[in-house]
Write a protein that holds these residues in place. Structure first.
Motif, PDB file in Angstrom:
ATOM      1  N   ALA A  13       0.861  -1.178   0.000  1.00 39.44           N
ATOM      2  CA  ALA A  13       0.000   0.000   0.000  1.00 39.44           C
ATOM      3  C   ALA A  13       0.897   1.228   0.000  1.00 39.44           C
ATOM      4  O   ALA A  13       1.791   1.342   0.846  1.00 39.44           O
ATOM      5  CB  ALA A  13      -0.920  -0.001   1.210  1.00 39.44           C
ATOM      6  N   ASN A  14       0.688   2.130  -0.970  1.00 42.47           N
ATOM      7  CA  ASN A  14       1.573   3.277  -1.138  1.00 42.47           C
ATOM      8  C   ASN A  14       0.783   4.581  -1.151  1.00 42.47           C
ATOM      9  O   ASN A  14      -0.373   4.616  -1.573  1.00 42.47           O
ATOM     10  CB  ASN A  14       2.334   3.177  -2.468  1.00 42.47           C
ATOM     11  N   LEU A  15       1.437   5.653  -0.705  1.00 41.82           N
ATOM     12  CA  LEU A  15       0.846   6.975  -0.775  1.00 41.82           C
ATOM     13  C   LEU A  15       1.941   7.995  -1.076  1.00 41.82           C
ATOM     14  O   LEU A  15       2.972   8.032  -0.405  1.00 41.82           O
ATOM     15  CB  LEU A  15       0.150   7.351   0.533  1.00 41.82           C
ATOM     16  N   LYS A  16       1.701   8.817  -2.096  1.00 38.02           N
ATOM     17  CA  LYS A  16       2.636   9.868  -2.484  1.00 38.02           C
ATOM     18  C   LYS A  16       1.946  11.216  -2.401  1.00 38.02           C
ATOM     19  O   LYS A  16       0.832  11.385  -2.887  1.00 38.02           O
ATOM     20  CB  LYS A  16       3.125   9.627  -3.915  1.00 38.02           C
ATOM     21  N   LEU A  17       2.612  12.200  -1.758  1.00 45.55           N
ATOM     22  CA  LEU A  17       2.132  13.570  -1.701  1.00 45.55           C
ATOM     23  C   LEU A  17       3.058  14.421  -2.552  1.00 45.55           C
ATOM     24  O   LEU A  17       4.271  14.447  -2.327  1.00 45.55           O
ATOM     25  CB  LEU A  17       2.113  14.088  -0.256  1.00 45.55           C
ATOM     26  N   GLY A  54       5.101   7.275   1.429  1.00 45.95           N
ATOM     27  CA  GLY A  54       5.270   6.157   2.340  1.00 45.95           C
ATOM     28  C   GLY A  54       4.686   4.904   1.740  1.00 45.95           C
ATOM     29  O   GLY A  54       3.830   4.954   0.852  1.00 45.95           O
ATOM     30  N   SER A  55       5.159   3.753   2.221  1.00 44.17           N
ATOM     31  CA  SER A  55       4.702   2.473   1.696  1.00 44.17           C
ATOM     32  C   SER A  55       4.713   1.437   2.805  1.00 44.17           C
ATOM     33  O   SER A  55       5.545   1.495   3.716  1.00 44.17           O
ATOM     34  CB  SER A  55       5.604   2.021   0.541  1.00 44.17           C
ATOM     35  N   TYR A  56       3.768   0.495   2.723  1.00 46.72           N
ATOM     36  CA  TYR A  56       3.747  -0.642   3.648  1.00 46.72           C
ATOM     37  C   TYR A  56       3.686  -1.925   2.844  1.00 46.72           C
ATOM     38  O   TYR A  56       2.837  -2.075   1.954  1.00 46.72           O
ATOM     39  CB  TYR A  56       2.538  -0.580   4.589  1.00 46.72           C
ATOM     40  N   PHE A  81       8.013  -1.148   6.410  1.00 42.02           N
ATOM     41  CA  PHE A  81       7.482   0.179   6.147  1.00 42.02           C
ATOM     42  C   PHE A  81       8.565   0.945   5.402  1.00 42.02           C
ATOM     43  O   PHE A  81       9.760   0.739   5.636  1.00 42.02           O
ATOM     44  CB  PHE A  81       7.148   0.915   7.443  1.00 42.02           C
ATOM     45  N   SER A  82       8.173   1.858   4.516  1.00 44.97           N
ATOM     46  CA  SER A  82       9.157   2.606   3.740  1.00 44.97           C
ATOM     47  C   SER A  82       8.821   4.094   3.746  1.00 44.97           C
ATOM     48  O   SER A  82       7.655   4.484   3.751  1.00 44.97           O
ATOM     49  CB  SER A  82       9.193   2.111   2.291  1.00 44.97           C
TER      50      SER A  82
END
Length: 338
Positions: free
Chosen positions: A261-265, A275-277, A283-284
């Motif tokens: 699961a990733n999120l980019k702002l 961030g990524s899980y 976690f990244s």
């Protein structure tokens, strides 16, 4: 007999052990899905080149280290259109809110590319190199579908000088094979518009026997397909800041399914954090800069959450990108929803 860690590494690379997959893993694939899916060949209106290095499980002796070079471009040198492959005006934000609202899909076109990856884990090293081709079909005024194929060669090698033996005539190394070459094929499909993408791909389509000895007791290793399914969508918080959530499912035979699961702002496609899980793994934290219309630099650090966190200081990954023949002066490093 072989030291325990050497035997562990060989099993990880040559069998379908529940401990590892056979191909390298990446944290920043969300900004270079081309590494996993050949259908992205030629998706940009410039030559997209990326050079990267990953040091996994830092602090763990003989941990995996991966380096790669990828490049792809379109074959329609004279095409011009107003969509994310180009810009309305030189230097404008290529994926601004107003621009995506007026998005038009790409005309049908072809794309090609090359990929070269080196991966080393203890005494075992691997090189994968080959060519990609994709055809981008225009489905409607706002959507495209591309299909792609990768064809190449893999070299898997064992460095005997890096192996310590208690028994110099260990039967596991009888009639040993120093290196072996195997043909490799991957397939992919990619569906995309102004703000969204969805794709599926499979690596190692051709089944291959993998063994470093002809002994019947130690030659049961084989290559297995790696399946990837991913999707994401771009949401605008305001005219300058956007959020891009995405997810990837990864399946390798005999292993549990892995979920990312990733999120980019993103700020005006110039600076971003993310961030990524990865389930049962890490976690990244990620960050990147786009330097005008030529260079982009990204970095990721993985915090290990699996049992290896007692011996690992995490993983590092850095990628440098180049945008050549950038006629529209595109500022961002690739499609911003990636």
């Amino acid at each position: 007999m072989l030291k325990r860690y050497v035997l562990y590494l060989i099993l990880c690379c040559c069998t379908t052990s529940v401990l590892a997959q056979q191909r390298p893993q990446y944290t920043q694939y969300i900004f270079n899905n081309y590494l996993l899916n050949p259908a992205l060949s030629g998706i940009e209106n410039y030559t997209d080149i990326k050079i990267g290095h990953r040091s996994q499980w830092s602090g763990f002796e003989n941990a995996p280290k991966t380096s790669f070079l990828s490049a792809h471009w379109n074959l329609n040198g004279d095409y011009l259109w107003r969509n994310p492959l180009s810009l309305p005006e030189k230097g404008d934000d290529p994926m601004s809110r107003s621009y995506t609202q007026n998005y038009t899909s790409s005309p049908a076109h072809h794309g090609i590319g090359i990929i070269a990856v080196t991966d080393k884990t203890g005494p075992i090293s691997r090189f994968d190199g080959g060519f990609t081709y994709a055809y981008h079909l225009q489905l409607s005024g706002t959507k495209n579908l591309s299909v792609g194929v990768y064809a190449g060669l893999s070299r898997i090698a064992l460095d005997y000088s890096a192996i310590s033996l208690e028994n110099q005539v260990d039967p596991a190394l009888a009639n040993a094979v120093v290196s072996q070459f195997k043909p490799d094929v991957a397939l992919g499909v990619w569906y995309y518009g102004a703000r969204f993408f969805a794709g599926a791909s499979v690596q190692q389509v051709l089944p291959q026997k993998l063994a470093f000895t002809s002994s019947a007791n130690y030659n049961t290793g084989k290559s297995v397909p790696h399946f990837f399914l991913t999707s994401g969508y771009k949401l605008f918080i305001d005219d300058e800041i956007s959020a891009i959530p995405s997810v990837m499912l990864r399946k390798v035979e005999a292993l549990p399914m892995s979920v990312d699961a990733n999120l980019k702002l993103d700020y005006k496609d110039k600076f971003w954090i993310g961030g990524s899980y990865r389930s049962a793994d890490s976690f990244s934290a990620m960050a990147g800069f786009n330097f005008k219309n030529l260079l982009n630099l990204t970095y990721a650090y993985d915090f290990t959450t699996s049992g290896l966190n007692t011996v690992s200081n995490g993983s590092h990954e850095i990628v440098l990108g180049f945008q050549l023949n950038n006629a529209y002066q595109v500022f961002s490093g690739g499609r911003s929803w990636r």
